[in-house]
Design a protein around this motif. Structure first.
Motif, mmCIF file in Angstrom:
data_model
loop_
_atom_site.group_PDB
_atom_site.id
_atom_site.type_symbol
_atom_site.label_atom_id
_atom_site.label_comp_id
_atom_site.label_asym_id
_atom_site.label_seq_id
_atom_site.Cartn_x
_atom_site.Cartn_y
_atom_site.Cartn_z
ATOM 1 N N ILE A 173 70.983 67.269 59.498
ATOM 2 C CA ILE A 173 71.121 68.673 59.084
ATOM 3 C C ILE A 173 69.684 69.167 58.944
ATOM 4 N N VAL A 174 69.341 70.163 59.733
ATOM 5 C CA VAL A 174 67.922 70.539 59.841
ATOM 6 C C VAL A 174 67.726 71.974 59.361
ATOM 7 N N HIS A 175 66.772 72.156 58.472
ATOM 8 C CA HIS A 175 66.429 73.499 57.988
ATOM 9 C C HIS A 175 65.047 73.852 58.520
ATOM 10 N N VAL A 176 64.948 75.007 59.146
ATOM 11 C CA VAL A 176 63.674 75.445 59.717
ATOM 12 C C VAL A 176 63.149 76.606 58.886
ATOM 13 N N VAL A 177 61.925 76.491 58.400
ATOM 14 C CA VAL A 177 61.351 77.588 57.603
ATOM 15 C C VAL A 177 60.259 78.300 58.394
ATOM 16 N N SER A 178 60.265 79.612 58.265
ATOM 17 C CA SER A 178 59.284 80.489 58.913
ATOM 18 C C SER A 178 59.016 81.638 57.940
ATOM 19 N N GLY A 179 58.003 82.437 58.230
ATOM 20 C CA GLY A 179 57.760 83.677 57.477
ATOM 21 C C GLY A 179 57.667 83.459 55.979
ATOM 22 N N ASP A 180 58.357 84.345 55.215
ATOM 23 C CA ASP A 180 58.266 84.310 53.749
ATOM 24 C C ASP A 180 58.758 82.990 53.190
ATOM 25 N N VAL A 181 59.820 82.451 53.790
ATOM 26 C CA VAL A 181 60.369 81.189 53.249
ATOM 27 C C VAL A 181 59.350 80.064 53.444
ATOM 28 N N ALA A 182 58.669 80.064 54.584
ATOM 29 C CA ALA A 182 57.634 79.049 54.819
ATOM 30 C C ALA A 182 56.536 79.171 53.766
ATOM 31 N N GLU A 183 56.164 80.410 53.450
ATOM 32 C CA GLU A 183 55.097 80.609 52.445
ATOM 33 C C GLU A 183 55.553 80.147 51.069
ATOM 34 N N ARG A 184 56.823 80.436 50.743
ATOM 35 C CA ARG A 184 57.336 79.997 49.432
ATOM 36 C C ARG A 184 57.376 78.476 49.354
ATOM 37 N N MET A 185 57.788 77.847 50.469
ATOM 38 C CA MET A 185 57.856 76.383 50.507
ATOM 39 C C MET A 185 56.466 75.780 50.350
ATOM 40 N N ARG A 186 55.504 76.339 51.087
ATOM 41 C CA ARG A 186 54.125 75.850 51.041
ATOM 42 C C ARG A 186 53.584 75.937 49.602
ATOM 43 N N ALA A 187 53.840 77.095 48.988
ATOM 44 C CA ALA A 187 53.318 77.317 47.629
ATOM 45 C C ALA A 187 53.974 76.343 46.644
ATOM 46 N N ALA A 188 55.285 76.134 46.791
ATOM 47 C CA ALA A 188 56.008 75.277 45.847
ATOM 48 C C ALA A 188 55.545 73.823 45.967
ATOM 49 N N LEU A 189 55.396 73.335 47.196
ATOM 50 C CA LEU A 189 54.976 71.938 47.387
ATOM 51 C C LEU A 189 53.527 71.752 46.937
ATOM 52 N N ASP A 190 52.705 72.750 47.238
ATOM 53 C CA ASP A 190 51.297 72.669 46.851
ATOM 54 C C ASP A 190 51.172 72.691 45.323
ATOM 55 N N ALA A 191 52.044 73.465 44.677
ATOM 56 C CA ALA A 191 52.011 73.528 43.205
ATOM 57 C C ALA A 191 52.393 72.167 42.619
ATOM 58 N N ASP A 192 53.377 71.502 43.200
ATOM 59 C CA ASP A 192 53.753 70.150 42.738
ATOM 60 C C ASP A 192 52.556 69.212 42.837
ATOM 61 N N ALA A 193 51.882 69.270 44.001
ATOM 62 C CA ALA A 193 50.745 68.373 44.222
ATOM 63 C C ALA A 193 49.603 68.724 43.262
ATOM 64 N N ALA A 194 49.366 70.040 43.078
ATOM 65 C CA ALA A 194 48.268 70.480 42.200
ATOM 66 C C ALA A 194 48.515 70.029 40.759
ATOM 67 N N ALA A 195 49.789 69.998 40.364
ATOM 68 C CA ALA A 195 50.135 69.596 39.002
ATOM 69 C C ALA A 195 50.103 68.070 38.853
ATOM 70 N N GLY A 196 49.811 67.387 39.925
ATOM 71 C CA GLY A 196 49.734 65.922 39.883
ATOM 72 C C GLY A 196 51.089 65.263 39.755
ATOM 73 N N ARG A 197 52.141 65.987 40.154
ATOM 74 C CA ARG A 197 53.495 65.401 40.049
ATOM 75 C C ARG A 197 53.610 64.167 40.936
ATOM 76 N N ARG A 198 54.246 63.133 40.387
ATOM 77 C CA ARG A 198 54.458 61.916 41.163
ATOM 78 C C ARG A 198 55.483 62.206 42.258
ATOM 79 N N PRO A 199 55.195 61.839 43.516
ATOM 80 C CA PRO A 199 56.182 62.056 44.574
ATOM 81 C C PRO A 199 57.501 61.350 44.254
ATOM 82 N N GLU A 200 58.608 62.052 44.487
ATOM 83 C CA GLU A 200 59.932 61.457 44.283
ATOM 84 C C GLU A 200 60.773 61.679 45.539
ATOM 85 N N PRO A 201 60.454 60.936 46.598
ATOM 86 C CA PRO A 201 61.217 61.104 47.847
ATOM 87 C C PRO A 201 62.641 60.574 47.679
#
Ligand SMILES: Cc1cc2nc3c(=O)[nH]c(=O)nc-3n(C[C@H](O)[C@H](O)[C@H](O)COP(=O)(O)O)c2cc1C
Length: 226
Positions: free
Chosen positions: A52-80
């Motif tokens: 099941i594949v979700h493709v992000v572009s435009g605003d959603v891509a920017e929101r995704m980028r910001a959210a993941l970057d915020a997790d990393a910036a906060a030093g959150r431990r990866p939970e794959p």
């Protein structure tokens, strides 16, 4: 034998490589759909097509980028969703080190430059500034067999993109903060995130794109029995 077909395939397979610096220009929708339509032709066990594949572009891509970057910036431990199974050892470790060395050399990051290495890792969460990313999910209770099917999908997709002149990079790192990805996309918990694929057109001037890695020889990896 169809000589034209094998030459085309060789060109495609050798032409695809991981791109880690993209231009912001969006890829036209028709091109994206053409690549995904080809990827849909990937083989799978009993034709279950478990991806099941979700493709992000435009605003959603920017929101995704910001959210993941915020997790990393906060030093959150990866939970794959599919936890790391352990450190690579022996020749696998050597290969991992070689690929990291190629990237760091291209970026001018020295051995002791911890901050540089971290910054390089952080770029993953912004999917290397690609205008698009695909997130590959596996519905529960599927496991390794069906994950192999998703690998078939992923390579078919990346070769199709290559044929269309579009660059890509598969990214396990896009699965590190799986809950965040699900949250941004509104995906149910039962859909487990395998990895992502950044895609778009490469920024030819980005130093990361000068990195090159090789492969083990046939003799090292394949055992022919007769
Ligand atoms: C499933 C998968 C996950 C990957 N995850 C990452 C990643 O998180 N970050 C990254 O920079 N490259 C990632 N890669 C790219 C590999 O490093 C790359 O495919 C490998 O070094 C071979 O180089 P090439 O793709 O240029 O031929 C991933 C590749 C695959 C297939």
């Amino acid at each position: 034998m169809n000589e034209d077909a094998i030459v085309s395939l060789e060109t495609l397979v050798h032409g695809r490589r991981s791109v880690r610096g993209f231009r912001p220009d969006p890829v036209p929708d028709a091109l994206i759909r053409r690549a995904f339509a080809l990827a849909q032709q990937a083989p799978s066990n009993c034709n279950t097509q478990p991806w099941i594949v979700h493709v992000v572009s435009g605003d959603v891509a920017e929101r995704m980028r910001a959210a993941l970057d915020a997790d990393a910036a906060a030093g959150r431990r990866p939970e794959p969703d599919f936890p790391f199974t352990g450190a690579y050892r022996d020749l696998y470790r050597d290969r991992q080190i070689d690929s990291a060395k190629a990237l760091f050399a291209a970026l001018g990051i020295t051995r002791d430059d911890q901050a540089g290495r971290q910054a390089s890792m952080r770029r993953n969460y912004r999917f290397f500034d690609a205008p698009h990313a695909a997130f590959l999910f596996l519905p529960e209770p599927f496991g390794p067999r069906e994950a192999a099917d998703c690998g078939m999908f992923a390579q078919t997709l990346m070769l199709a993109l290559t044929a269309l002149g579009v660059d890509s990079c598969a990214q396990g790192a896009l699965g590190h903060y799986a809950a965040t990805v699900r949250d941004v996309l509104g995906v149910p918990d039962g859909h487990r995130l395998l990895f992502g694929i950044a895609f778009g057109w490469q920024d030819a001037d980005h130093p990361a794109n000068a990195a090159r890695v090789g492969r083990a020889s046939l003799d090292e990896a394949i055992v022919f029995h007769a």
